[in-house]
Design a protein around this motif. Structure first.
Motif, PDB file in Angstrom:
ATOM      1  N   TRP A 190     -17.951 -16.437  -9.113  1.00 54.77           N
ATOM      2  CA  TRP A 190     -17.529 -15.774 -10.350  1.00 54.77           C
ATOM      3  C   TRP A 190     -16.211 -15.017 -10.207  1.00 54.77           C
ATOM      4  CZ3 TRP A 190     -21.292 -13.934 -14.566  1.00 54.77           C
ATOM      5  CH2 TRP A 190     -22.342 -14.861 -14.713  1.00 54.77           C
ATOM      6  N   TRP A 191     -15.896 -14.569  -8.990  1.00 62.02           N
ATOM      7  CA  TRP A 191     -14.639 -13.835  -8.820  1.00 62.02           C
ATOM      8  C   TRP A 191     -13.426 -14.731  -9.088  1.00 62.02           C
ATOM      9  CZ3 TRP A 191     -14.716  -8.825  -8.944  1.00 62.02           C
ATOM     10  CH2 TRP A 191     -15.831  -8.124  -8.468  1.00 62.02           C
ATOM     11  N   ARG A 224      -4.317 -15.899  -5.830  1.00 56.30           N
ATOM     12  CA  ARG A 224      -4.726 -15.496  -4.483  1.00 56.30           C
ATOM     13  C   ARG A 224      -6.245 -15.453  -4.328  1.00 56.30           C
ATOM     14  NH1 ARG A 224      -2.717  -9.171  -3.971  1.00 56.30           N
ATOM     15  NH2 ARG A 224      -3.755  -8.325  -5.828  1.00 56.30           N
ATOM     16  N   ILE A 225      -6.971 -15.204  -5.418  1.00 58.52           N
ATOM     17  CA  ILE A 225      -8.430 -15.277  -5.341  1.00 58.52           C
ATOM     18  C   ILE A 225      -8.870 -16.731  -5.222  1.00 58.52           C
ATOM     19  CG2 ILE A 225     -10.609 -14.779  -6.492  1.00 58.52           C
ATOM     20  CD1 ILE A 225      -9.191 -12.308  -5.475  1.00 58.52           C
ATOM     21  N   TYR A 246     -11.144 -18.903  -2.267  1.00 62.05           N
ATOM     22  CA  TYR A 246     -12.213 -19.895  -2.410  1.00 62.05           C
ATOM     23  C   TYR A 246     -11.839 -21.229  -1.771  1.00 62.05           C
ATOM     24  CZ  TYR A 246     -15.200 -16.908  -5.152  1.00 62.05           C
ATOM     25  OH  TYR A 246     -16.034 -15.891  -5.528  1.00 62.05           O
ATOM     26  N   TYR A 247     -10.571 -21.566  -1.807  1.00 65.04           N
ATOM     27  CA  TYR A 247     -10.132 -22.785  -1.122  1.00 65.04           C
ATOM     28  C   TYR A 247     -10.418 -22.670   0.380  1.00 65.04           C
ATOM     29  CZ  TYR A 247      -7.089 -26.540   0.538  1.00 65.04           C
ATOM     30  OH  TYR A 247      -6.602 -27.665   1.148  1.00 65.04           O
ATOM     31  N   ALA A 260     -14.734 -23.445  -7.521  1.00 64.39           N
ATOM     32  CA  ALA A 260     -14.108 -22.145  -7.787  1.00 64.39           C
ATOM     33  C   ALA A 260     -12.636 -22.150  -7.376  1.00 64.39           C
ATOM     34  CB  ALA A 260     -14.866 -21.042  -7.057  1.00 64.39           C
ATOM     35  N   SER A 261     -12.303 -22.926  -6.362  1.00 63.39           N
ATOM     36  CA  SER A 261     -10.915 -22.992  -5.912  1.00 63.39           C
ATOM     37  C   SER A 261     -10.032 -23.741  -6.907  1.00 63.39           C
ATOM     38  CB  SER A 261     -10.834 -23.668  -4.546  1.00 63.39           C
ATOM     39  OG  SER A 261     -11.051 -25.069  -4.642  1.00 63.39           O
ATOM     40  N   LYS A 262     -10.646 -24.390  -7.901  1.00 58.30           N
ATOM     41  CA  LYS A 262      -9.900 -25.222  -8.853  1.00 58.30           C
ATOM     42  C   LYS A 262      -9.923 -24.654 -10.267  1.00 58.30           C
ATOM     43  CE  LYS A 262     -11.507 -29.121  -6.109  1.00 58.30           C
ATOM     44  NZ  LYS A 262     -11.650 -30.557  -6.001  1.00 58.30           N
ATOM     45  N   ILE A 263     -10.526 -23.482 -10.452  1.00 59.96           N
ATOM     46  CA  ILE A 263     -10.695 -22.926 -11.798  1.00 59.96           C
ATOM     47  C   ILE A 263      -9.378 -22.465 -12.394  1.00 59.96           C
ATOM     48  CG2 ILE A 263     -11.607 -20.903 -13.016  1.00 59.96           C
ATOM     49  CD1 ILE A 263     -13.663 -23.007 -12.778  1.00 59.96           C
ATOM     50  N   TYR A 264      -8.558 -21.814 -11.575  1.00 57.63           N
ATOM     51  CA  TYR A 264      -7.329 -21.194 -12.122  1.00 57.63           C
ATOM     52  C   TYR A 264      -6.236 -22.232 -12.307  1.00 57.63           C
ATOM     53  CZ  TYR A 264      -3.172 -18.230 -12.422  1.00 57.63           C
ATOM     54  OH  TYR A 264      -1.996 -17.640 -12.809  1.00 57.63           O
TER      55      TYR A 264
END
Length: 566
Positions: free
Chosen positions: A501-502, A509-510, A514-515, A562-566
């Motif tokens: 969720w973060w 950088r967040i 996750y990556y 999560a590493s691909k959300i942004y």
């Protein structure tokens, strides 16, 4: 993985298991009673028939050959008349001549030699053998009872697209999870946690099959809700956690022109649930009788009083935030569908409370970081041991006056804030959008600079301090699901980081965190043990039971997505 090398070594294993291995005593090797499971590249394989076991004489871990080969998609063909074995993978074929103890790959003929065991007609080899044969790493997590097999190739993870590994992990985990009735007392709370990042990824990357799986799940939920509410989760926080997953599904559908995926009746269910909680259902409160006027009356009491018998009586709690966020989602959906002049009165009212709560209870510090209600929970039983940084039998309360919220519950803030931003954007309220963008940026700065702990030589994984102000003392000592004399020690709330969720803070950088987290799978046993912490005693779906979720691909997939959300 180098195919030629793999083939040659595996053939050696098969031939010798057929020729030279001698039966062993299953009971002596504890094959029946020892429960050891195998995870290959993040997927648990079925070993009900051929279980790994420890050879008590050699102290070697023995692994079933056929189960591993089949999981890696090899075909093994035995020709009885000629006593030959064919090993096939794709267009490559290898012929093995048993009587000659040779194998042929292309034009090369090679002799073989090695040692194996056969138990009850099933072939086993040592872990050292498999590491050489398959060019893989094998790690035995003895305390957790898992054998981890992973390829030695560079980790494969596409940053800005869904890749083949994501799809396989999804099919192995999320697809099955979504086919379950997750709206029950046992599963609703976890489903709301574990499915949020997969839900957002499905819509961000327009994955039709994934979106349809969510749609089918919520269609079944609506049918169940209409036919028999006795099967619907009863506990308010668990119910709201699941309802928030549903409201996010609705907003994502509306925002991406996929409204046809929303089952008839789902929005009405959510509206009715939130309306009743807001003004009809009694709202419990520490130290007094429930508020008969619902959550609205309770919030008025918290926001307008200056003096409380206990500081935490003033705390804005999870069920209030979930109610506000679901109402914000419904507000957004209604504005998207009907226009900005048609939002229901109670939802507009709730959005006014959202602004008041964040302006009054949130704090921007001089360095631009943001905290919510620091110090308010310092007298609560969950927080009174926060001044202790080590577990012990004689531990005493040691409260910290201005302690901030724990990082476990706080991991929901990024998405709550996004719900509020989307709601104000849907109504064209740029001033409030700016406020909540500032809040999100301040939260991101606080989390990255004061909460996240980067990997070290001693601990090869990301961790979080236990509290949002950077304190890392004990949380929830003697809590019911941990038992007397137990609680969360330093870093032992880090497991919520793997829920992803973060990443919804929408920070490069967040997402890089996750990556890097995803690239560390399979995790070492000491990392998993910290993520699990003092494990809960409550019953859970097998896919999300800990530590299973760290071996079966669930948390690995979530970190990848999560590493691909942004």
């Amino acid at each position: 993985m180098k195919k030629h090398h793999i083939y040659l070594m595996i053939i050696n294993a098969i031939i010798l298991s057929l020729i030279y291995a001698t039966p062993s005593d299953a009971l002596e090797n504890d094959i029946i009673n020892k429960e050891i499971r195998i995870s290959i590249n993040g997927t648990l394989i079925d070993t009900a028939i051929s279980k790994p076991y420890m050879n008590n004489e050699t102290n070697e871990l023995m692994i079933p050959i056929r189960k591993v080969l089949e999981s890696l998609e090899f075909d093994v063909i035995w020709l009885d008349e000629s006593r030959e074995v064919y090993l096939e993978l794709g267009n490559d074929k290898i012929k093995i001549k048993i009587d000659e103890n040779t194998y042929q790959f292309q034009n090369d003929i090679t002799a073989m030699n090695d040692n194996f065991e056969i138990i009850e007609g099933r072939s086993f080899a040592t872990s050292n053998f498999f590491e050489k044969v398959l060019n893989v790493n094998i790690d035995y997590h003895k305390n957790n009872g898992f054998v981890i097999i992973s390829e030695k190739e560079p980790y494969y993870l596409e940053k800005n697209e869904i890749d083949k590994v994501d799809r396989k992990l999804w099919d192995d985990t999320i697809k099955t999870y979504l086919s379950s009735e997750l709206w029950t007392d046992r599963d609703a709370y976890d489903a709301g946690h574990y499915l949020m990042i997969p839900l957002h990824t499905a819509f961000k990357y327009n994955e039709e099959e994934w979106k349809n799986q969510f749609s089918e799940h919520f269609h079944k939920f609506v049918e169940e809700y209409k036919s028999d509410t006795n099967n619907i989760v009863k506990g308010r926080i668990d119910r709201l956690q699941y309802m928030y997953l549903a409201s996010q599904f609705v907003v994502l559908c509306e925002n991406t022109n996929n409204s046809y995926l929303i089952p008839d009746g789902l929005v009405d269910i959510l509206n009715n649930e939130i309306y009743d909680i807001w003004i009809n259902e009694p709202a419990w409160q520490w130290g007094r009788d429930p508020f008969e006027g619902g959550m609205k009356e309770r919030l008025n009491w918290k926001l307008n009083n200056k003096y409380f018998d206990k500081s935490y009586y003033k705390a804005i709690i999870d069920e209030e935030f979930f109610t506000l966020a679901i109402a914000a989602d419904l507000y957004t959906s209604e504005n998207l569908v009907r226009g900005t002049d048609n939002s229901s009165k109670f939802k507009s009212e709730i959005m006014n409370y959202v602004q008041i709560i964040f302006e009054q209870e949130g704090i921007f510090r001089e360095d631009g970081t943001w905290l919510f209600q620091p110090g308010v929970r310092s007298q609560h039983n969950d927080y009174i041991y926060a001044g202790n940084i080590k577990k012990s039998n004689n531990i005493k309360p040691s409260p910290i006056e201005n302690i901030a919220s724990d990082t476990s519950h706080s991991h929901r803030f990024p998405l709550w804030i996004n719900s509020f931003i989307n709601a104000y954007e849907s109504n064209g309220d740029s001033e409030k959008v700016a406020l909540f963008l500032k809040v999100r940026n301040g939260l991101e700065k606080q989390f990255y600079e004061n909460v996240i702990v980067k990997p070290t030589e001693e601990f090869n994984g990301y961790r979080t301090n236990n509290f949002m102000d950077g304190n890392n003392g004990i949380y929830r000592w003697n809590y019911p699901t941990q038992g007397q004399g137990n609680g969360y020690g330093p870093y032992e709330l880090s497991g919520t980081l793997t829920l992803g969720w973060w990443s919804l803070l929408k920070s490069e950088r967040i997402n890089q965190v996750y990556y890097e987290m995803a690239s560390k799978f399979p995790l070492t046993e000491n990392v998993i043990n910290v993520y699990v912490g003092p494990n809960t005693t409550r019953d859970r779906h097998d896919l999300v039971t800990m530590p299973n979720s760290f071996y079966n691909g669930v948390t690995e997939l979530i970190c990848r997505l999560a590493s691909k959300i942004y």
